[in-house]
Scaffold this active site. Structure first.
Site, PDB file in Angstrom:
ATOM      1  N   ARG A  38       0.839  -1.200   0.000  1.00 49.86           N
ATOM      2  CA  ARG A  38       0.000   0.000   0.000  1.00 49.86           C
ATOM      3  C   ARG A  38       0.878   1.256   0.000  1.00 49.86           C
ATOM      4  NH1 ARG A  38      -5.433  -0.393   2.030  1.00 49.86           N
ATOM      5  NH2 ARG A  38      -5.219  -2.449   2.946  1.00 49.86           N
ATOM      6  N   LEU A  41       1.276   3.283   5.422  1.00 52.51           N
ATOM      7  CA  LEU A  41       1.365   2.209   6.419  1.00 52.51           C
ATOM      8  C   LEU A  41       0.055   2.137   7.217  1.00 52.51           C
ATOM      9  CD1 LEU A  41       5.006   3.020   7.630  1.00 52.51           C
ATOM     10  CD2 LEU A  41       4.306   1.221   6.032  1.00 52.51           C
ATOM     11  N   THR A  44      -5.259  -2.392   6.677  1.00 53.34           N
ATOM     12  CA  THR A  44      -6.706  -2.203   6.536  1.00 53.34           C
ATOM     13  C   THR A  44      -7.203  -1.274   7.634  1.00 53.34           C
ATOM     14  OG1 THR A  44      -6.893  -4.490   5.748  1.00 53.34           O
ATOM     15  CG2 THR A  44      -8.923  -3.444   6.535  1.00 53.34           C
ATOM     16  N   CYS A  45      -6.757  -1.537   8.846  1.00 56.91           N
ATOM     17  CA  CYS A  45      -7.276  -0.840  10.031  1.00 56.91           C
ATOM     18  C   CYS A  45      -7.187   0.682   9.896  1.00 56.91           C
ATOM     19  CB  CYS A  45      -6.502  -1.329  11.245  1.00 56.91           C
ATOM     20  SG  CYS A  45      -6.905  -0.476  12.754  1.00 56.91           S
ATOM     21  N   HIS A 446     -18.757   6.774  41.349  1.00 58.95           N
ATOM     22  CA  HIS A 446     -20.158   7.140  41.130  1.00 58.95           C
ATOM     23  C   HIS A 446     -20.241   8.606  40.730  1.00 58.95           C
ATOM     24  CE1 HIS A 446     -24.477   7.317  41.709  1.00 58.95           C
ATOM     25  NE2 HIS A 446     -24.291   8.457  42.365  1.00 58.95           N
TER      26      HIS A 446
HETATM   27  P1  FAD Z   1      -4.210  -5.711   7.669  1.00 57.74           P
HETATM   28  O1  FAD Z   1      -4.572  -4.557   8.519  1.00 57.74           O
HETATM   29  O2  FAD Z   1      -5.175  -6.192   6.673  1.00 57.74           O
HETATM   30  O3  FAD Z   1      -2.818  -5.371   7.031  1.00 57.74           O
HETATM   31  C1  FAD Z   1      -2.193  -6.203   6.114  1.00 57.74           C
HETATM   32  C2  FAD Z   1      -1.332  -5.353   5.211  1.00 57.74           C
HETATM   33  O4  FAD Z   1      -0.543  -6.231   4.412  1.00 57.74           O
HETATM   34  C3  FAD Z   1      -2.119  -4.502   4.229  1.00 57.74           C
HETATM   35  O5  FAD Z   1      -1.746  -3.159   4.339  1.00 57.74           O
HETATM   36  C4  FAD Z   1      -1.766  -5.059   2.865  1.00 57.74           C
HETATM   37  O6  FAD Z   1      -1.640  -4.036   1.884  1.00 57.74           O
HETATM   38  C5  FAD Z   1      -0.410  -5.685   3.127  1.00 57.74           C
HETATM   39  N1  FAD Z   1      -0.101  -6.787   2.233  1.00 57.74           N
HETATM   40  C6  FAD Z   1      -0.874  -7.849   1.883  1.00 57.74           C
HETATM   41  N2  FAD Z   1      -0.208  -8.674   1.061  1.00 57.74           N
HETATM   42  C7  FAD Z   1       1.018  -8.132   0.891  1.00 57.74           C
HETATM   43  C8  FAD Z   1       2.153  -8.523   0.163  1.00 57.74           C
HETATM   44  N3  FAD Z   1       2.185  -9.665  -0.543  1.00 57.74           N
HETATM   45  N4  FAD Z   1       3.245  -7.728   0.196  1.00 57.74           N
HETATM   46  C9  FAD Z   1       3.251  -6.562   0.917  1.00 57.74           C
HETATM   47  N5  FAD Z   1       2.202  -6.155   1.627  1.00 57.74           N
HETATM   48  C10 FAD Z   1       1.099  -6.931   1.622  1.00 57.74           C
HETATM   49  N6  FAD Z   1     -10.948  -4.303  13.904  1.00 57.74           N
HETATM   50  C11 FAD Z   1     -11.018  -3.847  15.172  1.00 57.74           C
HETATM   51  O7  FAD Z   1     -10.415  -4.440  16.063  1.00 57.74           O
HETATM   52  N7  FAD Z   1     -11.749  -2.732  15.487  1.00 57.74           N
HETATM   53  C12 FAD Z   1     -12.450  -2.058  14.549  1.00 57.74           C
HETATM   54  O8  FAD Z   1     -13.092  -1.064  14.877  1.00 57.74           O
HETATM   55  C13 FAD Z   1     -12.412  -2.522  13.218  1.00 57.74           C
HETATM   56  N8  FAD Z   1     -13.082  -1.874  12.247  1.00 57.74           N
HETATM   57  C14 FAD Z   1     -13.002  -2.316  10.962  1.00 57.74           C
HETATM   58  C15 FAD Z   1     -13.741  -1.658   9.989  1.00 57.74           C
HETATM   59  C16 FAD Z   1     -13.695  -2.075   8.685  1.00 57.74           C
HETATM   60  C17 FAD Z   1     -14.492  -1.334   7.631  1.00 57.74           C
HETATM   61  C18 FAD Z   1     -12.871  -3.175   8.334  1.00 57.74           C
HETATM   62  C19 FAD Z   1     -12.765  -3.623   6.900  1.00 57.74           C
HETATM   63  C20 FAD Z   1     -12.142  -3.849   9.287  1.00 57.74           C
HETATM   64  C21 FAD Z   1     -12.219  -3.430  10.620  1.00 57.74           C
HETATM   65  N9  FAD Z   1     -11.525  -4.099  11.636  1.00 57.74           N
HETATM   66  C22 FAD Z   1     -11.614  -3.660  12.918  1.00 57.74           C
HETATM   67  C23 FAD Z   1     -10.693  -5.273  11.363  1.00 57.74           C
HETATM   68  C24 FAD Z   1      -9.208  -4.853  11.309  1.00 57.74           C
HETATM   69  O9  FAD Z   1      -9.041  -3.860  10.334  1.00 57.74           O
HETATM   70  C25 FAD Z   1      -8.335  -6.055  11.004  1.00 57.74           C
HETATM   71  O10 FAD Z   1      -8.606  -7.085  11.931  1.00 57.74           O
HETATM   72  C26 FAD Z   1      -6.871  -5.675  11.115  1.00 57.74           C
HETATM   73  O11 FAD Z   1      -6.553  -4.633  10.225  1.00 57.74           O
HETATM   74  C27 FAD Z   1      -5.989  -6.889  10.818  1.00 57.74           C
HETATM   75  O12 FAD Z   1      -4.656  -6.530  10.910  1.00 57.74           O
HETATM   76  P2  FAD Z   1      -3.523  -7.279  10.078  1.00 57.74           P
HETATM   77  O13 FAD Z   1      -2.258  -6.599  10.436  1.00 57.74           O
HETATM   78  O14 FAD Z   1      -3.634  -8.737  10.276  1.00 57.74           O
HETATM   79  O15 FAD Z   1      -3.869  -7.033   8.559  1.00 57.74           O
END
Ligand code: FAD
Ligand code: NAD
Length: 467
Positions: A38, A41, A44-45, A446
């Site tokens: 992406r 940094l 998704t979160c 409280h």
């Molecule tokens: P991600 O945050 O998905 O990060 C993975 C990263 O890896 C991404 O940036 C991607 O681009 C990168 N990537 C993937 N493949 C490759 C590759 N081959 N090479 C290089 N980079 C790569 N969770 C909560 O706890 N609270 C919330 O309020 C909440 N709200 C959310 C709202 C929405 C709309 C969504 C979609 C999700 C929400 N979540 C929430 C869930 C949360 O976003 C995810 O559980 C969390 O982001 C997972 O973290 P992660 O590090 O495993 O993966």
């Protein structure tokens, strides 16, 4: 340490799992790189998940309170209230920019090298990132998850008619009618945003009830509250097709078990039926790493995969897809790689839905607890909590589930405006092995909403004061 390798650790993915793992590894003195495809940094979160959704939830709540006249009874009289959606979206983007920029700052501060580009394995210790190939003694896969597609319902975020969560965070205008497919967390959070801004929201849920995985009483209470708020919730129903026709979408829905279909029309459709792990393009086959039948990478409790030197954390492995679970796994995996003992207690991971009221839980649901043995429960409604009553914000309750024999707390569930913040106390109590009596005899300030947790704990032994 990284003599024969370019790095001690390469983390793939800079979401809450990956960036936290990278920072902790660097803090522990390991030479660390983090690959991220992406532009920014935070994964998704920060980019398209937790943060932008909470920005819009907060802003839309302010709008609804002002517009709906809820403030007048407190003596706050407003003139005409208008929506400036562009300003709301700009403020959301600003928060996202500040937070993703903050991770970039932390990478620099901790000397984590950001390798920009998509990563793919060449060997367990060799990974190609963009045009560069790097070697690392340990590789942590933290590639997260993406939206599960629904056959027959094609998402086109740019078109703005059939969208996933990313599109629903950036709709250019308020759709008059929004159909949400999936009555889970995303459907209810983003459905709430657009309902507050003026959409008529219909939620189509395949199962008999919304919010799968949550405590049964919580699911029932929430369905009631959301219906009262104006959501049209159609459970045990499935969408069989959705076709864009100019500015509208024609949907066909039918009972989940089959039966006559019905037509539904919308100005926008949100597909939110779950998320699936990201492993495409990683070339796991190059290292002989297989995924399970849900596409997840399996690990042991230290987050080692079946391939030596390759570890995995976050949404790409089994468990709830939550940012804080990914973060804790990020810390643990870095500590394990550094030779320390990194542990995540997966039995105590809180979950929060940031609607109004908020919905939160930690530990077992009552249904799960009953399968394990005899339980005692205590429940306390916010209607009897002095602060909630004073604030005129009395929807919901707190429920404490304890082992009938030992009184140890097995789970806590709550629906209430501050449930997302209050659940931390329950998680900490459970982490310390608390009994309901421990919570009941802890002095709570409280007047606070937290007193409802104390009283629910008191109710486990039948001794709440205020009901
Ligand atoms: P991600 O945050 O998905 O990060 C993975 C990263 O890896 C991404 O940036 C991607 O681009 C990168 N990537 C993937 N493949 C490759 C590759 N081959 N090479 C290089 N980079 C790569 N969770 C909560 O706890 N609270 C919330 O309020 C909440 N709200 C959310 C709202 C929405 C709309 C969504 C979609 C999700 C929400 N979540 C929430 C869930 C949360 O976003 C995810 O559980 C969390 O982001 C997972 O973290 P992660 O590090 O495993 O993966
Ligand atoms: P979800 O699993 O929470 O909900 C999906 C819903 O869609 C379920 O109720 C399911 O029964 C239903 N469904 C599945 N197929 C269907 C179909 N064909 N027709 C109708 N309904 C169908 O998934 P989500 O809401 O997409 O969220 C994805 C993930 O993101 C979740 O795991 C969640 O943990 C995470 N998330 C967390 C938060 C938070 O912590 N506040 C917020 C947003 C997302």
């Amino acid at each position: 340490m990284a003599d024969e390798f370019d790095f001690d650790i390469l983390v793939i993915g800079a979401g809450p799992g990956g960036y936290v793992a990278a920072i902790r590894a660097a803090q522990l003195g390991l030479k660390t790189a983090c690959a991220e495809s992406r532009e920014t940094l935070g994964g998704t979160c920060l980019n398209v998940g937790c943060i932008p959704s909470k920005a819009l939830l907060h802003a839309s709540e302010l709008y609804e309170e002002a517009k709906g006249g809820a403030l007048a009874k407190f003596g706050v009289k407003l003139g005409d209230v208008d929506l400036d959606l562009d300003a709301m979206q700009a403020e959301k983007r600003k928060a996202v920019g500040e937070l993703t920029g903050g991770i970039e700052f932390l990478f620099k501060k901790n000397k984590v090298e950001w390798l920009k580009g998509a990563a793919a394995f060449e060997a367990p210790n060799r990974v190609k990132v963009g045009d560069r190939t790097v070697s690392a003694r340990n590789v942590v896969i933290a590639t997260g998850s993406s939206v599960t597609p629904l056959p027959g319902v094609e998402v086109d975020n740019d078109g703005g008619r059939i969208v996933d969560s990313t599109g629903a965070l950036a709709l250019p205008e308020v759709p008059r009618r929004l159909v949400v497919i999936g009555g889970g967390v995303i459907g209810l959070e983003l459905g709430s945003v657009w309902r507050r801004l003026g959409s008529q929201v219909t939620v189509v849920e395949f199962l008999d009830e919304i919010l799968p995985g949550m405590d049964g009483e919580v699911r029932k209470e929430c369905a009631k509250i959301f219906k009262k708020q104006g959501f049209d919730i159609r459970t045990a129903t499935k969408v069989t097709s959705a076709k864009v026709d100019g500015a509208t979408v024609a949907l066909s829905v039918e009972p989940a078990k089959g039966g006559d279909s019905q037509a539904l029309e919308a100005d926008a459709v949100l597909v939110s039926i779950g998320r699936r792990p990201n492993t495409d393009g990683l070339r796991l086959e190059a290292i002989g790493l297989k995924t399970n039948n849900r596409g997840q990478i399996e690990t042991d409790h230290e987050f080692r995969t079946s391939v030596p030197g390759v570890w995995a954390i976050g949404d790409v492995i089994p468990g709830p897809m939550l940012a804080h679970k990914a973060e804790d796994e990020g810390i643990a995996v870095a500590e394990n790689i550094a030779g320390q003992t990194g542990i995540v207690n997966h039995a105590v991971i809180p979950t929060v839905v940031y609607t109004h009221p908020e919905i939160a839980g930690v530990g077992l649901t009552e249904e799960e607890a009953k399968q394990q043995g005899e339980v005692k429960t205590g429940k306390f409604p916010f209607l009897a909590n002095s602060r909630a009553k004073t604030n005129r914000d009395t929807d919901g309750f707190v429920k404490v589930i304890a082992d009938a024999r030992t009184d140890r707390v097995l789970g806590v569930w709550m629906v209430g405006s501050l449930a997302g913040t209050m659940i931390a106390q329950a998680a900490q109590a459970m982490e310390f092995g608390a009994t309901s009596e421990d919570i009941a005899y802890t002095c709570h300030a409280h007047p606070t909403h937290s007193e409802a947790l104390k009283e629910a704990a008191m109710a486990v032994t039948g001794k709440p004061i205020h009901i």
